[in-house]
Design an enzyme around this catalytic site. Structure first.
Site, mmCIF file in Angstrom:
data_model
loop_
_atom_site.group_PDB
_atom_site.id
_atom_site.type_symbol
_atom_site.label_atom_id
_atom_site.label_comp_id
_atom_site.label_asym_id
_atom_site.label_seq_id
_atom_site.Cartn_x
_atom_site.Cartn_y
_atom_site.Cartn_z
ATOM 1 N N ASN A 182 -9.900 -3.199 9.165
ATOM 2 C CA ASN A 182 -9.024 -3.184 10.342
ATOM 3 C C ASN A 182 -9.570 -4.004 11.500
ATOM 4 O OD1 ASN A 182 -6.967 -1.641 9.293
ATOM 5 N ND2 ASN A 182 -7.833 0.309 9.967
ATOM 6 N N LYS A 184 5.538 -5.548 8.980
ATOM 7 C CA LYS A 184 5.175 -4.389 8.153
ATOM 8 C C LYS A 184 6.452 -3.596 7.904
ATOM 9 C CE LYS A 184 0.296 -3.773 8.817
ATOM 10 N NZ LYS A 184 -0.800 -2.802 8.838
ATOM 11 N N LYS A 192 -12.309 0.701 10.592
ATOM 12 C CA LYS A 192 -13.101 0.346 9.414
ATOM 13 C C LYS A 192 -13.114 -1.175 9.305
ATOM 14 C CE LYS A 192 -8.974 1.228 6.606
ATOM 15 N NZ LYS A 192 -8.363 2.132 5.611
ATOM 16 N N PRO A 193 -13.967 -1.748 8.463
ATOM 17 C CA PRO A 193 -14.058 -3.210 8.393
ATOM 18 C C PRO A 193 -12.729 -3.900 8.108
ATOM 19 C CG PRO A 193 -15.935 -2.226 7.289
ATOM 20 C CD PRO A 193 -15.015 -1.087 7.659
ATOM 21 N N GLY A 249 0.824 -1.199 0.000
ATOM 22 C CA GLY A 249 0.000 0.000 0.000
ATOM 23 C C GLY A 249 0.852 1.241 0.000
ATOM 24 N N GLY A 250 0.202 2.395 0.247
ATOM 25 C CA GLY A 250 0.913 3.653 0.203
ATOM 26 C C GLY A 250 1.986 3.780 1.265
ATOM 27 N N ASP A 272 -8.816 5.292 12.603
ATOM 28 C CA ASP A 272 -9.025 4.743 11.252
ATOM 29 C C ASP A 272 -9.753 3.409 11.342
ATOM 30 O OD1 ASP A 272 -6.954 3.702 8.445
ATOM 31 O OD2 ASP A 272 -8.868 4.741 8.476
#
Length: 752
Positions: free
Chosen positions: A146, A40, A143-144, A20-21, A141
Site C-alpha cells: 500500500n 476500482k 503494508k508494503p 481481489g476479494g 492496513d
C-alpha cells in the site's frame, strides 16, 4: 460492468490491473478530461430488496469515499470521483506510475533497500501519515503493497478507507475479512490482533514493520505459521534490525524499535514527532525520545528497553478467556474507547421497538439499542473467531462464534446481518469439524434469514445456499445438492455473469457433484469448460485453474480414459510444483493421482517407483503416520498386488491398517479400506476362510456407520458373497447376491 466497458458515459476501462476479494482494479481513461486514471470496481451488490439496510450500505460507501476524496496531500493517492453504475460501486483515482515497496523488494531479490532510500521513504510516509492523522483518519492496513514510490521519487500511501469499505458493504468472505483476516498478519499492531480499539499509533506500529522489512529484507516476525506471527507481535520483542544487517544508522534502528513497542504509549506520540526524529537523524542530531540518535555512537538503542521473555506457547488475548464455554459475555467486560464510526454497520441497525436499555451498562433486552462499545466488543470477538478458524482451531472458533451469535441475536434480532454472519461462521466451524448434519441446519437458517433481509439473489444469500449444497454433498445427498447448486448457478449467471469467480466456483462444485450422481460425461464437460474459463481469466497456473484441471483428471478417470487422466495429473503436478513448490500438499496430491492412473493403465512398475518416491516426500512433510503418507503406502501395496507380489502386498496392508486403526479409529473409512485390502491379499493367497472373516468385518462396520443401503456397504456385501462362492458355499452366496440386488433397486428412493 457491462459490455460497453464505459462507466457513467465517462470512464473507459482499458486493462485489468488486478483482482481481489473486494473487486477489480482497472487502468482507465477519463473521456471528459482526457487523462489516464485508475478505477476500482467493487463487487456488485446484486438485486436486493429496498430496505433500510441497503440504504445504510450505500450511505457508508459515500461517506468513506468522500473522506478519501477530501485528503489532499502529495503523499496520499488522489480520489477524483466515486459513484454507482449498474449495481457496482466504484472509485476513480489517480493512476500511479511506479512500484510499491513489495515490488521494490522483489526487484531487489528480497535484499534490503539502500539506507538513503529507506530514510527518504520514511520521511515522506511519516509526513503523509501526520497529515491524514490530523484529519482524524487512521489507515488500519498499512503494508508494503500500500506504499508506492513513483518514477520521480514521490512516495504515496494508497487505499485509505478501502479495506473498511469492503467490510461495510459486505464484500468480505472468509478469505478477505477485515480485522485479523485482512491481508497478512505481518504488519498488524498488537491492539488490532487483540480486537481493541485502534488509533493513529496502530498505523505507526504497522509502519515500523514496513521499515523493518525494507531495512532487513524480512518483516520483524517472519514465520510461516500465522499464529506464531500473531504471538510474536503481541508477546515477543523483535530482534534489532542490526542483527540482520550490520551498518544501519543507530538513530534509524532506534526509531524502528520504538515504533514496534507493544504498548501504544511506548511509540512516538504521533507521526509529526516521527517525522521530526527522522529529520533530526538525517541531520546527525538527537531529539527528545530518540533512544538511538546519539551522534557519538552511544549505547545500542535496546539498552534501555526492558527485556520480555518470549511466550512459550501461543495464548489468546485476555478478553477471550471466558469465551470458550459458549455462554454470553460477562456484563463487567472492560471498558473500551468509542469505536471508529466506520468500524462496522451494527451501530446503525434500527432495532425493534421494545424495552430501552440502560446505556450506562451497554446491555439490554432484545429490541433495545445496544451501546457502540458493546457492539465493538462483539466485533472484536467475531474477528478473534475468524482468526482461530484460519489457524485451523475450528472447535475453539465455533465456541467463540456461538457465543457472539447468541449475544447478537439477543441484542440485534435474529435477522440482523451481523447475527447472520455469526451463525454462518458457526455453520462453517461445524462443517470443518465433521458435524455436517448440524452444519446443514445452521446454513439453512442463515440462507433463509438472508433471503428475508437481503433478497434471494444477494451475494451473501447465494453464498449461504452454496455452502448448503456443499454440506448436502458431504452427507451423500448428491441429488439434493445438485438442485441447490443448479439454482445458485442460475442466479449467479443472471446477476454477476458467467465468468465471475463466484460463478466459476459454483460451476466447479456442480461438476464435482455431477460425477457423484453418475453423470460422468456432463461432469467432464463442465469441469473442462470451467478450467478453460479460469485459465483465460486467472491464468493457466493459477491455483483455482489447477484445482479444476485436477477435477478434469478425476472425471477422465471415472470415464475410463486413464491415459488422458495421467497426462492431466502430470501437467497439474508440474504446474503446482513450479507455482507452489514441490512439497506443497496440492503438488503431492496430483502426484498421487498420477500413480493411481499408472496402476489403472497396468503400468504398475512405474507406479511402484512413483509411490516409493512419494512416500519418502510425504514422510518428510507429514511424518510416517500422516494420513497422506499412509494413503501413498496403500497405493504402493495395491500395485505390489497387481504385480503378483502378494506376500509383500499383504504385509504392507497389515502395517498400514494397524497404524490407521491406532490413529484414526477402527471404523474410520480409511481403516476399513485397509482391512478390505488385507482380505483381498488373503484371497489371492488362497486363504479364503480368513478373507471371509475380514470381508464380513468390513461389511458390518460400513453397515453400522454408513447404513445398509450405502454403495460402499453393498460393495462389501458383494465381496462377502464372492468369498462364499470361493469356499463352495454357493447357496449362501446366491442369497446374499439377491439381497444386495434388492437393496440396489431401492437405492434411488433412499437418496443414494
Amino acid at each position: 460492468m457491462g459490455d460497453s466497458r464505459l462507466i457513467q458515459g465517462r470512464y473507459r476501462l482499458l486493462d485489468l490491473i488486478g483482482r481481489g476479494g473486494m473487486g477489480e482494479v482497472w487502468r482507465a481513461r477519463d473521456e471528459s478530461l482526457g487523462r489516464r486514471i485508475t478505477v476500482k470496481c467493487l463487487k456488485p451488490l446484486g438485486p436486493q430488496r429496498d430496505n433500510a439496510f441497503t440504504g445504510v450500505l450505500r450511505e457508508r460507501f459515500r461517506r468513506e469515499a468522500r473522506v478519501a476524496a477530501a485528503l489532499q496531500h502529495r503523499g496520499v493517492t488522489v480520489v477524483h470521483d466515486f459513484g454507482e453504475h449498474e449495481g457496482v460501486l466504484y472509485l476513480v483515482m489517480e493512476l500511479l506510475e511506479g512500484r510499491n515497496l513489495s515490488q521494490l523488494l522483489e526487484d531487489n531479490k528480497q535484499h534490503p533497500l539502500p539506507v538513503d532510500d529507506i530514510v527518504e521513504i520514511a520521511a515522506q510516509v511519516s509526513d503523509a501519515l501526520a497529515y491524514t492523522h490530523e484529519q482524524g483518519i487512521v489507515h488500519r492496513d498499512l503494508k508494503p503493497a500500500n506504499i508506492v514510490r513513483l518514477v520521480d521519487g514521490t512516495v504515496k500511501i494508497c487505499d485509505f478507507g478501502i479495506a473498511r469499505l469492503g467490510h461495510d458493504i459486505g464484500f468480505t468472505s472468509r478469505l478477505t475479512s477485515t480485522g485479523i483476516a485482512m491481508g497478512t498478519p505481518h504488519y498488524m499492531s498488537p491492539e488490532q490482533i487483540s480486537g481493541d480499539a485502534v488509533d493513529q499509533r496502530s498505523d505507526l506500529y504497522s509502519f515500523g514493520c514496513v521499515l523493518y522489512e525494507i531495512a532487513t529484507g524480512a518483516p520483524p516476525f517472519d514465520l510461516e505459521d500465522a499464529w506464531a506471527v500473531l504471538v510474536g507481535h503481541r508477546d515477543t520483542e523483535p530482534e534489532p534490525p542490526s542483527t540482520h544487517r550490520a551498518g544501519l544508522p543507530r538513530y534509524l534502528e532506534g526509531i524502528v524499535l520504538d515504533l514496534l513497542a507493544k504498548e501504544p504509549s511506548g511509540r512516538p506520540a504521533d507521526a509529526r514527532e516521527l517525522n521530526r526524529r527522522i529529520g533530526a537523524g538525517r541531520a546527525g542530531r538527537a531529539v527528545a525520545g530518540d533512544a538511538g540518535g546519539h551522534a557519538d555512537g552511544g549505547p545500542p538503542p535496546t539498552a534501555s528497553r526492558p527485556e520480555q521473555p518470549p511466550s512459550r506457547e501461543p495464548r489468546l488475548p485476555s478478553w477471550t478467556r471466558s469465551m470458550t464455554t459458549g455462554h454470553k459475555a460477562n456484563a463487567a467486560a472492560r471498558q473500551m474507547a468509542p469505536p471508529d464510526p466506520a468500524m462496522g454497520l451494527t451501530g446503525e441497525w434500527i432495532a425493534r421497538e421494545g424495552p430501552r436499555e440502560d446505556l450506562s451498562t451497554g446491555l439490554g433486552g432484545r429490541g433495545s439499542i445496544p451501546s457502540p462499545e458493546h457492539l465493538a466488543r462483539l466485533t472484536g470477538r467475531h474477528h478473534a473467531g475468524l482468526s482461530l478458524g484460519r489457524l485451523g482451531r475450528w472447535e475453539e472458533a465455533g465456541e467463540v462464534h456461538r457465543a457472539v451469535a447468541a449475544e447478537r441475536e439477543h441484542l440485534l434480532g435474529p435477522d440482523h446481518p451481523d447475527t447472520l454472519a455469526s451463525h454462518g461462521e458457526v455453520a462453517l466451524s461445524l462443517s470443518r469439524t465433521g458435524r455436517s448434519a448440524d452444519a446443514l441446519r445452521a446454513y439453512t437458517q442463515v440462507a433463509e434469514g438472508r433471503e428475508r433481509v437481503l433478497g434471494s439473489d444477494h451475494p451473501d444469500t447465494l453464498a449461504a445456499r452454496h455452502e448448503t449444497a456443499y454440506v448436502l454433498g458431504r452427507l451423500g445427498r448428491h441429488f439434493e445438492a445438485h438442485q441447490v447448486y443448479a439454482s445458485v448457478l442460475a442466479a449467479r449467471v443472471r446477476t454477476i455473469g458467467p465468468d465471475h469467480p463466484d460463478t466459476l466456483r459454483c460451476r466447479h462444485n456442480l461438476a464435482y457433484n455431477l460425477s457423484r450422481i453418475g453423470r460422468l460425461e456432463d461432469s467432464y464437460r463442465m469441469a473442462r469448460d470451467v478450467a478453460g474459463a479460469r485459465a483465460r481469466i486467472l491464468g493457466a497456473t493459477h491455483p483455482d485453474t489447477l484445482v479444476t484441471r485436477y477435477e478434469v483428471g478425476y472425471a477422465l478417470g471415472r470415464l475410463g480414459r486413464w491415459t488422458e487422466a495421467l497426462q492431466t495429473y502430470r501437467e497439474v503436478a508440474r504446474a503446482r510444483a513450479h507455482a507452489l513448490g514441490s512439497d506443497h500438499p496440492d503438488t503431492l496430491a496430483a502426484r498421487y493421482e498420477a500413480g493411481l492412473s499408472l496402476g489403472r493403465l497396468g503400468r504398475s512398475a512405474e507406479a511402484l517407483k512413483l509411490y516409493r518416491d512419494l512416500i519418502d516426500d510425504r514422510t518428510r512433510v507429514d511424518g510416517p503416520t500422516g494420513p497422506e503418507t499412509l494413503r501413498a503406502r496403500h497405493g504402493l501395496g495395491v500395485n505390489l498386488g497387481r504385480l503378483g507380489r502378494w506376500e509383500e502386498a499383504l504385509a504392507e496392508a497389515r502395517d498400514v491398517h494397524a497404524i490407521r486403526e491406532r490413529t484414526l479409529g477402527r471404523d474410520h473409512p480409511d481403516t476399513l479400506v485397509s482391512r478390505r485390502e488385507i482380505a483381498v491379499g488373503l484371497g489371492w493367497l488362497g486363504r479364503w476362510a480368513d478373507a471371509l472373516t475380514a470381508y464380513r468385518e468390513v461389511a458390518g462396520a460400513r453397515e453400522r456407520v454408513l447404513g445398509p443401503g450405502h454403495p460402499d456397504t453393498l460393495a462389501s456385501r458383494g465381496d462377502e458373497a464372492h468369498c462364499l462362492e470361493q469356499l463352495g458355499r454357493v447357496t449362501e452366496a446366491g442369497e446374499l447376491y439377491r439381497q444386495v440386488a434388492a437393496v440396489r433397486q431401492q437405492r434411488p428412493r433412499n437418496g443414494y
